[in-house]
Design a protein around this motif. Structure first.
Motif, PDB file in Angstrom:
ATOM      1  N   TYR A   1      -1.076  -4.727 -20.340  1.00 61.07           N
ATOM      2  CA  TYR A   1      -2.356  -4.012 -20.321  1.00 61.07           C
ATOM      3  C   TYR A   1      -3.164  -4.364 -21.573  1.00 61.07           C
ATOM      4  CZ  TYR A   1      -5.834  -0.327 -20.218  1.00 61.07           C
ATOM      5  OH  TYR A   1      -7.015   0.359 -20.212  1.00 61.07           O
TER       6      TYR A   1
ATOM      7  N   SER B   1      -7.764  -2.040 -14.072  1.00 59.07           N
ATOM      8  CA  SER B   1      -8.158  -0.627 -13.922  1.00 59.07           C
ATOM      9  C   SER B   1      -7.050   0.181 -13.262  1.00 59.07           C
ATOM     10  CB  SER B   1      -9.439  -0.526 -13.082  1.00 59.07           C
ATOM     11  OG  SER B   1     -10.502  -1.194 -13.727  1.00 59.07           O
ATOM     12  N   ASN B   2      -6.197  -0.501 -12.473  1.00 67.23           N
ATOM     13  CA  ASN B   2      -5.102   0.202 -11.778  1.00 67.23           C
ATOM     14  C   ASN B   2      -3.729  -0.209 -12.362  1.00 67.23           C
ATOM     15  OD1 ASN B   2      -6.397   1.623  -9.258  1.00 67.23           O
ATOM     16  ND2 ASN B   2      -7.383  -0.384  -9.419  1.00 67.23           N
TER      17      ASN B   2
ATOM     18  N   SER C   1       4.595   1.143  -9.402  1.00 67.11           N
ATOM     19  CA  SER C   1       4.990   0.679  -8.067  1.00 67.11           C
ATOM     20  C   SER C   1       6.013  -0.447  -8.159  1.00 67.11           C
ATOM     21  CB  SER C   1       3.755   0.195  -7.291  1.00 67.11           C
ATOM     22  OG  SER C   1       2.856   1.254  -7.071  1.00 67.11           O
TER      23      SER C   1
ATOM     24  N   GLU D   1      -1.555   1.192 -14.480  1.00 75.26           N
ATOM     25  CA  GLU D   1      -0.471   2.178 -14.507  1.00 75.26           C
ATOM     26  C   GLU D   1       0.139   2.342 -13.112  1.00 75.26           C
ATOM     27  OE1 GLU D   1       0.283   6.845 -15.785  1.00 75.26           O
ATOM     28  OE2 GLU D   1      -1.571   5.814 -16.380  1.00 75.26           O
ATOM     29  N   LYS D   2      -0.711   2.413 -12.109  1.00 77.73           N
ATOM     30  CA  LYS D   2      -0.214   2.575 -10.745  1.00 77.73           C
ATOM     31  C   LYS D   2       0.571   1.336 -10.310  1.00 77.73           C
ATOM     32  CE  LYS D   2      -1.823   3.597  -6.055  1.00 77.73           C
ATOM     33  NZ  LYS D   2      -2.995   3.850  -5.188  1.00 77.73           N
ATOM     34  N   LEU D   3       0.048   0.146 -10.652  1.00 73.39           N
ATOM     35  CA  LEU D   3       0.724  -1.102 -10.309  1.00 73.39           C
ATOM     36  C   LEU D   3       2.085  -1.196 -11.015  1.00 73.39           C
ATOM     37  CD1 LEU D   3       0.536  -3.882  -8.879  1.00 73.39           C
ATOM     38  CD2 LEU D   3      -0.654  -4.745 -10.903  1.00 73.39           C
TER      39      LEU D   3
ATOM     40  N   ARG E   1     -10.055  -5.040 -11.114  1.00 70.84           N
ATOM     41  CA  ARG E   1      -9.396  -4.072 -10.239  1.00 70.84           C
ATOM     42  C   ARG E   1      -7.919  -3.909 -10.647  1.00 70.84           C
ATOM     43  NH1 ARG E   1      -6.445  -3.925  -5.742  1.00 70.84           N
ATOM     44  NH2 ARG E   1      -6.313  -6.190  -5.634  1.00 70.84           N
ATOM     45  N   LYS E   2      -7.284  -5.025 -10.998  1.00 75.22           N
ATOM     46  CA  LYS E   2      -5.871  -4.952 -11.418  1.00 75.22           C
ATOM     47  C   LYS E   2      -5.716  -4.186 -12.739  1.00 75.22           C
ATOM     48  CE  LYS E   2      -4.190  -9.204  -9.234  1.00 75.22           C
ATOM     49  NZ  LYS E   2      -3.637 -10.554  -9.495  1.00 75.22           N
TER      50      LYS E   2
END
Length: 570
Positions: free
Chosen positions: A295, A222-223, A230, A225-227, A219-220
């Motif tokens: 990443y 996969s997300n 933020s 870019e958003k993390l 989950r981390k």
């Protein structure tokens, strides 16, 4: 007890509502008035066989409904209801049955749709119907052992519980031994299969909660870019010139100056200072997290591949990693058992032998108790039969198979209720051999025999209501009086409804219902009226003399009622 009974469009009954009291309720009336029709309706209500012929002519369906009140929280009806997912609230249970003119039945218990078989299962705990030729439970030899055990009460119940605990061990041991003694070829195939399964599971090297941890990491990633955005934005909002921490620091500096002038500002200064240092720690943490983010598409692919492997194992061996590991431990044990099959068979045989020895001792103890209680039951029934003027009748609880007879048998036929097989035998005439109870031919003798048994067993069976449908047919005089007293005696332990042509039985009634029929607009219908004392005298007089009721008949009826009241008072 059966408190209310509603019948609509059933045979010659258009609409009938009965409120039934405790004790003995007697139904009388002219032949053909509809007494037996009411009993037929109750029989259908508790799961009896239906027919479209029962539906009143010209109507689409017949409806029967009964309200039962259960005063005893341990009543067997509760257990049956729980088995079928039926709720019983405030000790009330409502049975409802619709019978259409096409022959289709719809059954409900407390509003829940049920099958006829379920209605019959629940109904059998509420009502016991006895007709002149239909004595149901007491005439079925398969029930005799259970009836004896009920008569033996807590003493036999405790022995049965002790036996039952060992019987479960016996069944489990026997099942394992049977499984290991199966065809060798089948056992070899089974071994190949579970060895392959164990290799597959062990090869995966699963770790407890591994799938949950991988899902979180996936989950981390996969997300990512958003993390990343933020954390970067939040750090930028706190740290830097003219940013959040700078402004809080400025506030802290100004409050320090204010506190030097006025000490009342010191608590405020302390709160802002705490916030400042907390924000500095948070900013450092965010920066560290921000710097450590990396990443890795390769790691994401590895996670996807590992989760796919785990999901394939889940489809085969269990819904969770924990389930798979438990299954692995189970088949590992089974492999060891099969490989060392001979030694395990030997161990199980020894265990089975010991369990059989212990079980036989419990069965013998149970048998000895049953013999004691069988003698007491025999004496009690002989006493009851004497009161019914059948003092020449011999009753016997016959043990067709017992633990004593099977002593020395290496494989006795253990059952969940012990080793005993019993049946009730009687001889109604001197010199005649004892015969099974269900082979007795005389209707009058059978009725009295059944009443003797019912008088005793009604205290132990827990049936809410008992119905006697003309069981007094073929008797008169002192025997009729004895039958009346026995029926009343049964009603002291269970609500009794009784159809009778005997004035002696009618006189003993706590509630006397008079059944009659009338013709309205060319259609016949059945009516029911509760009789008061003067009306009872008239009806009992009719039952004594027939059509013509003289003053002497009324005097006789009054005397019979007074004798009945005196008898009931004692």
């Amino acid at each position: 007890m059966l408190q209310e009974l509603s019948i609509k469009n059933f045979a010659i009954i258009d609409e009938l509502f009965l409120s039934i009291e405790k004790g003995l309720t007697v139904l009388t009336g002219e032949t053909g008035a509809g007494k037996s029709i009411i009993i037929d309706a109750v029989h259908l209500l508790v799961g009896g066989r239906g027919s479209s012929e029962f539906v009143r002519h010209g109507e689409k369906k017949a409806e029967i409904e009964g309200l039962f009140i259960l005063d005893d929280p341990t009543h067997p009806c509760y257990e049956r209801a729980r088995e079928f997912g039926i709720d019983i609230e405030e000790g009330m249970i409502i049975l409802h049955r619709d019978l259409s003119s096409t022959g289709k039945s719809v059954c409900r218990i407390n509003g829940k749709l049920v099958t006829i078989s379920i209605l019959r299962e629940v109904g059998s705990t509420l009502i016991d119907i006895h007709g002149q030729h239909e004595h149901q439970e007491l005439m079925n030899e398969t029930n005799h052992l259970r009836l004896l055990d009920q008569y033996g009460s807590q003493e036999i119940e405790q022995a049965l519980n002790n036996y039952g605990i060992l019987y479960k061990q016996y069944e489990q041991t026997l099942s394992k031994l049977k499984s290991l003694s199966e065809n060798e070829q089948q056992m070899a195939h089974r071994l190949d299969l579970i060895q392959f399964q164990l290799r597959e599971i062990q090869g995966a090297n699963l770790q407890l909660n591994e799938d949950e941890e991988l899902m979180e990491e996936k989950r981390k990633l996969s997300n990512f870019e958003k993390l990343f955005d933020s954390l970067k934005t939040s750090y930028g909002a706190l740290q830097g010139e003219q940013k959040g921490i700078d402004w809080v620091g400025l506030a802290m500096t100004q409050l320090e100056a204010a506190a030097e002038i006025e000490k009342d500002f010191s608590p405020i200064l302390e709160s802002v200072s705490n916030c400042f240092y907390i924000l500095e720690d948070v900013a450092r943490t965010i920066r560290n997290e921000y710097d450590s983010l990396e990443y890795s598409p390769e790691r994401l692919n590895d996670i996807e591949s590992r989760l796919n492997e785990i999901n394939q194992l889940k489809r085969k061996y269990g819904g969770t990693v924990e389930d798979i590991l438990e299954y692995s431990a189970t088949i590992e044990e089974e492999i060891e058992t099969i490989i060392n099959r001979e030694s395990h068979i030997e161990d199980l045989q020894k265990k089975l032998y010991q369990v059989q020895k212990d079980l036989f001792l419990e069965a013998k103890q149970l048998h000895d108790l049953r013999k004691i209680w069988a003698d007491q039951l025999t004496k009690a029934i002989h006493d009851e039969l004497k009161h019914l003027y059948m003092d020449k009748t011999i009753f016997e609880v016959r043990f067709l198979q017992s633990a004593g007879e099977l002593k020395g048998n290496p494989n006795p036929p253990f059952r969940k209720d012990g080793l005993d097989i019993i049946e009730f035998y009687i001889s109604t005439n001197p010199g005649e051999p004892l015969k099974p109870l269900n082979k007795v031919a005389s209707g009058g003798e059978l009725s009295r025999m059944m009443l003797a048994l019912k008088t005793i067993f009604s205290k132990h069976q827990g049936i809410t209501s008992i119905i006697f449908d003309e069981v007094d047919t073929g008797v008169s005089g002192r025997v009729a009086q004895a039958i009346a007293e026995k029926i009343y005696q049964v009603s002291e332990h269970s609500q009794v409804l009784c159809i009778s042509h005997l004035p002696q039985v009618a006189a003993m009634a706590d509630t006397h219902l008079f059944i009659m029929k009338e013709t309205v607009d060319g259609r016949t219908r059945t009516l029911v009226r509760t009789l008061e004392h003067n009306e009872k005298i008239k009806e009992v007089g009719r039952m004594i003399s027939g059509v013509e009721i003289t003053d002497k008949t009324k005097e006789h009826a009054e005397e019979l009622l007074q004798l009945a009241y005196a008898k009931k008072a004692t």
